[in-house]
Design a protein around this motif. Structure first.
Motif, PDB file in Angstrom:
ATOM      1  N   ASN A  67       0.802  -1.223   0.000  1.00 12.86           N
ATOM      2  CA  ASN A  67       0.000   0.000   0.000  1.00 12.86           C
ATOM      3  C   ASN A  67       0.837   1.278   0.000  1.00 12.86           C
ATOM      4  O   ASN A  67       0.316   2.360   0.173  1.00 12.86           O
ATOM      5  N   HIS A  68       2.148   1.170  -0.217  1.00 12.68           N
ATOM      6  CA  HIS A  68       3.002   2.346  -0.301  1.00 12.68           C
ATOM      7  C   HIS A  68       3.103   2.817  -1.744  1.00 12.68           C
ATOM      8  O   HIS A  68       3.243   2.002  -2.661  1.00 12.68           O
ATOM      9  N   ARG A  69       3.046   4.131  -1.929  1.00 11.17           N
ATOM     10  CA  ARG A  69       3.183   4.707  -3.267  1.00 11.17           C
ATOM     11  C   ARG A  69       4.477   4.209  -3.897  1.00 11.17           C
ATOM     12  O   ARG A  69       5.526   4.170  -3.274  1.00 11.17           O
ATOM     13  N   GLY A  70       4.403   3.774  -5.127  1.00 10.51           N
ATOM     14  CA  GLY A  70       5.561   3.277  -5.852  1.00 10.51           C
ATOM     15  C   GLY A  70       5.847   1.808  -5.621  1.00 10.51           C
ATOM     16  O   GLY A  70       6.773   1.270  -6.208  1.00 10.51           O
ATOM     17  N   ALA A  71       5.064   1.166  -4.767  1.00 13.91           N
ATOM     18  CA  ALA A  71       5.280  -0.261  -4.507  1.00 13.91           C
ATOM     19  C   ALA A  71       5.069  -1.054  -5.797  1.00 13.91           C
ATOM     20  O   ALA A  71       4.223  -0.719  -6.621  1.00 13.91           O
ATOM     21  N   THR A  72       5.839  -2.094  -5.951  1.00 13.24           N
ATOM     22  CA  THR A  72       5.719  -2.956  -7.127  1.00 13.24           C
ATOM     23  C   THR A  72       5.614  -4.397  -6.666  1.00 13.24           C
ATOM     24  O   THR A  72       5.966  -4.735  -5.540  1.00 13.24           O
ATOM     25  N   HIS A  73       5.133  -5.225  -7.562  1.00 12.16           N
ATOM     26  CA  HIS A  73       5.140  -6.672  -7.327  1.00 12.16           C
ATOM     27  C   HIS A  73       5.141  -7.370  -8.673  1.00 12.16           C
ATOM     28  O   HIS A  73       4.773  -6.795  -9.685  1.00 12.16           O
ATOM     29  N   LEU A  74       5.587  -8.604  -8.660  1.00 17.17           N
ATOM     30  CA  LEU A  74       5.595  -9.452  -9.838  1.00 17.17           C
ATOM     31  C   LEU A  74       4.353 -10.317  -9.775  1.00 17.17           C
ATOM     32  O   LEU A  74       4.099 -10.948  -8.748  1.00 17.17           O
ATOM     33  N   GLY A  75       3.551 -10.352 -10.825  1.00 21.24           N
ATOM     34  CA  GLY A  75       2.352 -11.182 -10.872  1.00 21.24           C
ATOM     35  C   GLY A  75       2.590 -12.412 -11.727  1.00 21.24           C
ATOM     36  O   GLY A  75       2.993 -12.294 -12.878  1.00 21.24           O
ATOM     37  N   LEU A  76       2.358 -13.586 -11.143  1.00 21.48           N
ATOM     38  CA  LEU A  76       2.555 -14.851 -11.846  1.00 21.48           C
ATOM     39  C   LEU A  76       1.304 -15.697 -11.727  1.00 21.48           C
ATOM     40  O   LEU A  76       0.747 -15.840 -10.627  1.00 21.48           O
ATOM     41  N   SER A  77       0.850 -16.267 -12.839  1.00 25.57           N
ATOM     42  CA  SER A  77      -0.347 -17.102 -12.805  1.00 25.57           C
ATOM     43  C   SER A  77       0.035 -18.574 -12.759  1.00 25.57           C
ATOM     44  O   SER A  77       1.050 -18.986 -13.332  1.00 25.57           O
ATOM     45  N   VAL A  78      -0.777 -19.332 -12.046  1.00 29.55           N
ATOM     46  CA  VAL A  78      -0.621 -20.784 -11.942  1.00 29.55           C
ATOM     47  C   VAL A  78      -1.994 -21.411 -12.146  1.00 29.55           C
ATOM     48  O   VAL A  78      -3.026 -20.743 -12.027  1.00 29.55           O
ATOM     49  N   ASP A  79      -2.014 -22.700 -12.447  1.00 28.44           N
ATOM     50  CA  ASP A  79      -3.288 -23.388 -12.661  1.00 28.44           C
ATOM     51  C   ASP A  79      -4.106 -23.510 -11.389  1.00 28.44           C
ATOM     52  O   ASP A  79      -5.332 -23.459 -11.429  1.00 28.44           O
ATOM     53  N   ASP A  80      -3.452 -23.685 -10.244  1.00 30.62           N
ATOM     54  CA  ASP A  80      -4.153 -23.931  -8.986  1.00 30.62           C
ATOM     55  C   ASP A  80      -3.369 -23.281  -7.852  1.00 30.62           C
ATOM     56  O   ASP A  80      -2.337 -23.805  -7.421  1.00 30.62           O
ATOM     57  N   VAL A  81      -3.848 -22.129  -7.374  1.00 28.54           N
ATOM     58  CA  VAL A  81      -3.139 -21.384  -6.330  1.00 28.54           C
ATOM     59  C   VAL A  81      -3.042 -22.205  -5.042  1.00 28.54           C
ATOM     60  O   VAL A  81      -1.997 -22.236  -4.389  1.00 28.54           O
ATOM     61  N   ARG A  97       6.844 -13.611  -0.533  1.00 30.10           N
ATOM     62  CA  ARG A  97       8.050 -12.782  -0.641  1.00 30.10           C
ATOM     63  C   ARG A  97       9.213 -13.661  -1.079  1.00 30.10           C
ATOM     64  O   ARG A  97       9.348 -14.795  -0.618  1.00 30.10           O
ATOM     65  N   ASP A  98      10.039 -13.112  -1.971  1.00 32.92           N
ATOM     66  CA  ASP A  98      11.266 -13.818  -2.308  1.00 32.92           C
ATOM     67  C   ASP A  98      12.257 -13.618  -1.161  1.00 32.92           C
ATOM     68  O   ASP A  98      11.958 -12.886  -0.204  1.00 32.92           O
ATOM     69  N   PRO A  99      13.428 -14.237  -1.198  1.00 31.91           N
ATOM     70  CA  PRO A  99      14.366 -14.108  -0.075  1.00 31.91           C
ATOM     71  C   PRO A  99      14.826 -12.674   0.190  1.00 31.91           C
ATOM     72  O   PRO A  99      15.327 -12.374   1.265  1.00 31.91           O
ATOM     73  N   GLU A 100      14.642 -11.799  -0.788  1.00 35.43           N
ATOM     74  CA  GLU A 100      15.030 -10.393  -0.635  1.00 35.43           C
ATOM     75  C   GLU A 100      13.889  -9.541  -0.089  1.00 35.43           C
ATOM     76  O   GLU A 100      14.042  -8.345   0.117  1.00 35.43           O
ATOM     77  N   GLY A 101      12.707 -10.138   0.071  1.00 38.37           N
ATOM     78  CA  GLY A 101      11.550  -9.395   0.561  1.00 38.37           C
ATOM     79  C   GLY A 101      10.663  -8.852  -0.542  1.00 38.37           C
ATOM     80  O   GLY A 101       9.648  -8.215  -0.270  1.00 38.37           O
ATOM     81  N   ASN A 102      11.022  -9.072  -1.816  1.00 39.63           N
ATOM     82  CA  ASN A 102      10.204  -8.591  -2.926  1.00 39.63           C
ATOM     83  C   ASN A 102       8.902  -9.378  -2.993  1.00 39.63           C
ATOM     84  O   ASN A 102       8.863 -10.574  -2.750  1.00 39.63           O
ATOM     85  N   LEU A 103       7.819  -8.678  -3.346  1.00 45.28           N
ATOM     86  CA  LEU A 103       6.499  -9.277  -3.363  1.00 45.28           C
ATOM     87  C   LEU A 103       6.182  -9.916  -4.702  1.00 45.28           C
ATOM     88  O   LEU A 103       6.460  -9.358  -5.772  1.00 45.28           O
ATOM     89  N   ILE A 104       5.566 -11.089  -4.627  1.00 44.45           N
ATOM     90  CA  ILE A 104       5.126 -11.829  -5.803  1.00 44.45           C
ATOM     91  C   ILE A 104       3.669 -12.209  -5.570  1.00 44.45           C
ATOM     92  O   ILE A 104       3.341 -12.835  -4.553  1.00 44.45           O
ATOM     93  N   GLU A 105       2.808 -11.804  -6.486  1.00 44.11           N
ATOM     94  CA  GLU A 105       1.402 -12.207  -6.428  1.00 44.11           C
ATOM     95  C   GLU A 105       1.224 -13.445  -7.298  1.00 44.11           C
ATOM     96  O   GLU A 105       1.561 -13.426  -8.476  1.00 44.11           O
ATOM     97  N   VAL A 106       0.723 -14.499  -6.710  1.00 43.92           N
ATOM     98  CA  VAL A 106       0.433 -15.731  -7.442  1.00 43.92           C
ATOM     99  C   VAL A 106      -1.078 -15.777  -7.558  1.00 43.92           C
ATOM    100  O   VAL A 106      -1.793 -15.677  -6.554  1.00 43.92           O
ATOM    101  N   LEU A 107      -1.585 -15.914  -8.779  1.00 44.35           N
ATOM    102  CA  LEU A 107      -3.018 -15.915  -8.992  1.00 44.35           C
ATOM    103  C   LEU A 107      -3.431 -16.983  -9.974  1.00 44.35           C
ATOM    104  O   LEU A 107      -2.601 -17.503 -10.713  1.00 44.35           O
ATOM    105  N   ASP A 108      -4.752 -17.310  -9.953  1.00 44.63           N
ATOM    106  CA  ASP A 108      -5.278 -18.321 -10.867  1.00 44.63           C
ATOM    107  C   ASP A 108      -5.067 -17.903 -12.307  1.00 44.63           C
ATOM    108  O   ASP A 108      -5.244 -16.743 -12.676  1.00 44.63           O
ATOM    109  N   ALA A 109      -4.714 -18.873 -13.137  1.00 45.33           N
ATOM    110  CA  ALA A 109      -4.508 -18.618 -14.569  1.00 45.33           C
ATOM    111  C   ALA A 109      -5.836 -18.360 -15.255  1.00 45.33           C
ATOM    112  O   ALA A 109      -6.866 -18.767 -14.841  1.00 45.33           O
TER     113      ALA A 109
END
Length: 138
Positions: free
Chosen positions: A82-96, A126-138
């Motif tokens: 929720n911080h301005r400028g925050a980023t995340h990587l979005g990756l889809s999978v068949d079954d979250v 979070r990856d080991p560096e603390g970066n955010l990754i959103e995993v969502l249904d394909a």
């Protein structure tokens, strides 16, 4: 002017080997390139005095995931969504839920999988560096 197209998504990390291990082991991404860049032109382009960096490009399906470790490295904190400028990587999978169940115990999650009002099931890790990754249904 030519029409722009996506080339890669970049994530700056402190420990390149640890980050590569995480993304290859957790998501099954393949390494497509590893290289280093330095010199005056690079330092000027990234606006970091005397910068050099090691890079790993990973095949993430429709994009290349670029992991980069700078020298000199700068300290950083884990980003909050929720911080301005925050980023995340979005990756889809068949079954979250199945993806979540198969995660190594040391992978940090923000919560178990949740289905939102839109009907999409999401999971943030979070990856080991603390970066955010959103995993969502394909």
């Amino acid at each position: 002017m030519s029409d722009p197209s996506a080339h890669h998504v970049g994530i700056t990390v402190a420990d390149l080997d640890r980050a590569v291990d995480f993304y290859t082991e957790t998501f099954g991404f393949d390494i497509v390139a590893e290289f280093a860049v330095g010199g005056d032109a690079f330092a000027e382009a990234v606006a970091v005095d005397d910068a050099s960096a090691a890079f790993a490009h990973l095949d993430a399906g429709d994009i290349v995931l670029e992991l980069v470790a700078y020298d000199p490295a700068a300290p950083g904190e884990a980003p909050e969504l929720n911080h301005r400028g925050a980023t995340h990587l979005g990756l889809s999978v068949d079954d979250v839920a199945a993806f979540h169940a198969d995660l190594d115990d040391d992978v940090e999650t923000l919560s178990p999988p949740r289905t939102t009002e839109s009907g999409t099931t999401i999971l943030f890790v979070r990856d080991p560096e603390g970066n955010l990754i959103e995993v969502l249904d394909a």
